[in-house]
Write a protein that holds these residues in place. Structure first.
Motif, PDB file in Angstrom:
ATOM      1  N   GLN A  71       0.679  -1.420   0.295  1.00 10.22           N
ATOM      2  CA  GLN A  71      -0.136   0.166   0.402  1.00 10.22           C
ATOM      3  C   GLN A  71       1.215   1.274  -0.221  1.00 10.22           C
ATOM      4  O   GLN A  71       2.029   1.071   0.965  1.00 10.22           O
ATOM      5  CB  GLN A  71      -0.622  -0.274   1.392  1.00 10.22           C
ATOM      6  N   ASN A  72       0.228   2.227  -1.002  1.00 11.95           N
ATOM      7  CA  ASN A  72       0.999   3.405  -0.453  1.00 11.95           C
ATOM      8  C   ASN A  72      -0.027   4.744  -0.401  1.00 11.95           C
ATOM      9  O   ASN A  72      -0.743   4.695  -2.058  1.00 11.95           O
ATOM     10  CB  ASN A  72       2.781   3.393  -2.144  1.00 11.95           C
ATOM     11  N   PRO A  73       0.326   5.650  -0.158  1.00 10.90           N
ATOM     12  CA  PRO A  73       1.652   6.038   1.129  1.00 10.90           C
ATOM     13  C   PRO A  73       1.366   5.181   1.843  1.00 10.90           C
ATOM     14  O   PRO A  73      -0.028   4.698   2.355  1.00 10.90           O
ATOM     15  CB  PRO A  73       1.275   7.300   1.523  1.00 10.90           C
ATOM     16  N   ARG A  74       2.194   5.120   2.723  1.00  7.23           N
ATOM     17  CA  ARG A  74       2.024   4.429   4.504  1.00  7.23           C
ATOM     18  C   ARG A  74       1.038   5.447   5.517  1.00  7.23           C
ATOM     19  O   ARG A  74       0.822   5.372   6.374  1.00  7.23           O
ATOM     20  CB  ARG A  74       3.665   3.282   5.345  1.00  7.23           C
ATOM     21  N   TYR A  75       1.752   7.055   4.816  1.00  5.14           N
ATOM     22  CA  TYR A  75       0.813   8.031   6.070  1.00  5.14           C
ATOM     23  C   TYR A  75       0.981   9.294   5.112  1.00  5.14           C
ATOM     24  O   TYR A  75       1.618   9.143   3.963  1.00  5.14           O
ATOM     25  CB  TYR A  75       2.276   8.321   7.481  1.00  5.14           C
ATOM     26  N   LEU A  76      -0.135   9.440   5.037  1.00  2.53           N
ATOM     27  CA  LEU A  76      -0.714  11.176   4.363  1.00  2.53           C
ATOM     28  C   LEU A  76      -1.824  11.821   5.850  1.00  2.53           C
ATOM     29  O   LEU A  76      -2.111  11.810   6.438  1.00  2.53           O
ATOM     30  CB  LEU A  76      -1.522   9.974   3.534  1.00  2.53           C
ATOM     31  N   ILE A  77      -0.812  12.803   5.645  1.00  3.88           N
ATOM     32  CA  ILE A  77      -1.694  14.218   6.163  1.00  3.88           C
ATOM     33  C   ILE A  77      -2.045  14.729   5.183  1.00  3.88           C
ATOM     34  O   ILE A  77      -1.558  15.434   4.354  1.00  3.88           O
ATOM     35  CB  ILE A  77      -0.868  14.576   7.394  1.00  3.88           C
ATOM     36  N   THR A  78      -3.355  15.288   4.955  1.00  5.42           N
ATOM     37  CA  THR A  78      -3.981  15.859   3.737  1.00  5.42           C
ATOM     38  C   THR A  78      -4.941  17.178   4.791  1.00  5.42           C
ATOM     39  O   THR A  78      -5.840  16.509   5.340  1.00  5.42           O
ATOM     40  CB  THR A  78      -4.961  15.689   3.239  1.00  5.42           C
TER      41      THR A  78
END
Lengths: 110, 114
Positions: B6-13
């Protein structure tokens, strides 16, 4: 409606045996999964029961009674690494629609 | 190595900014699913796919889209993310009808929507 119930938390001692129960009421039943999930990690598959009865796999066994809407996961010779959440899930039909219970957090004491 | 990635592993939006979380498996599995996991609510299925171009809603599909154009990929699309979609997301795959029933999960994507 649909409902899958399992205890929120359980505690057991290293070397002992623990049974984690799961009851379900779902509109359709094709089989029941058990997963293990360590904190911060993805779930990993333990078992899938389709027919009534007990299935043994090493230290772990899983039991199913379809008429009672009941399953349990039995863990023997508990080890510290068994500290994890255990997730019960029902596959409702021939499609891949899967409903999870909220999980049971198992604490192992030395 | 057999795996689900899976990508990304971390995301802040931020609210309203379209995003896609990719999922890929190298095991030639027919079935793929997306789940979200929230404290106190457990794992809930968002969408599942039983083959290329065959997708269906899970329990919580609102606000999400998926596509299955190739067998190995099953992206999750949030057209207009909202704060209530802040969650830990897992993609999973399994071979198909019948045994083996084992479902393999990806490592998870932690999404925060502000």
């Amino acid at each position: 409606g649909q409902n899958i119930d399992q205890p929120t938390e359980m505690t057991a001692t290293e070397g002992a045996i623990v049974q984690i129960n799961c009851t379900y009421q779902t509109s359709g039943f094709n089989g029941l999964f058990w997963y293990q999930q360590h904190a911060g990690e993805a779930p990993t598959f333990l078992s899938y029961n389709v027919l009534d009865g007990l299935e043994e796999k090493g230290r772990f066994s899983s039991f199913l009674s379809r008429s009672k809407g009941y399953s349990y996961l039995l863990l023997k010779e508990l080890q510290m690494k068994d500290s994890a959440s255990y997730l019960c899930a029902v596959k409702k039909n021939r499609d891949d629609k899967i409903i999870f219970g909220k999980g049971t957090r198992l604490h192992i004491l030395p | 190595e057999a795996q689900v990635t899976q990508n990304p592993r971390y995301l802040i939006t931020v609210t309203g900014k379209k995003l896609t979380v990719t999922c890929s498996q190298n095991m030639n599995h027919e079935y793929m699913s997306w789940y979200r996991q929230d404290p106190g609510l457990g794992l809930r299925q968002i969408y599942y796919s039983m083959n290329v171009e065959v997708t269906d809603k899970g329990d919580v599909p609102e606000g999400y889209k998926v596509s299955r154009k190739e067998k190995r990929n099953f992206p999750l699309i949030l057209e207009s993310p909202s704060p209530n979609q802040t969650s830990l997301y897992f993609c999973a795959s399994r071979p198909g009808t019948g045994e083996p029933y084992e479902q393999y999960f990806g490592p998870g994507t932690r999404l925060t929507v502000t």
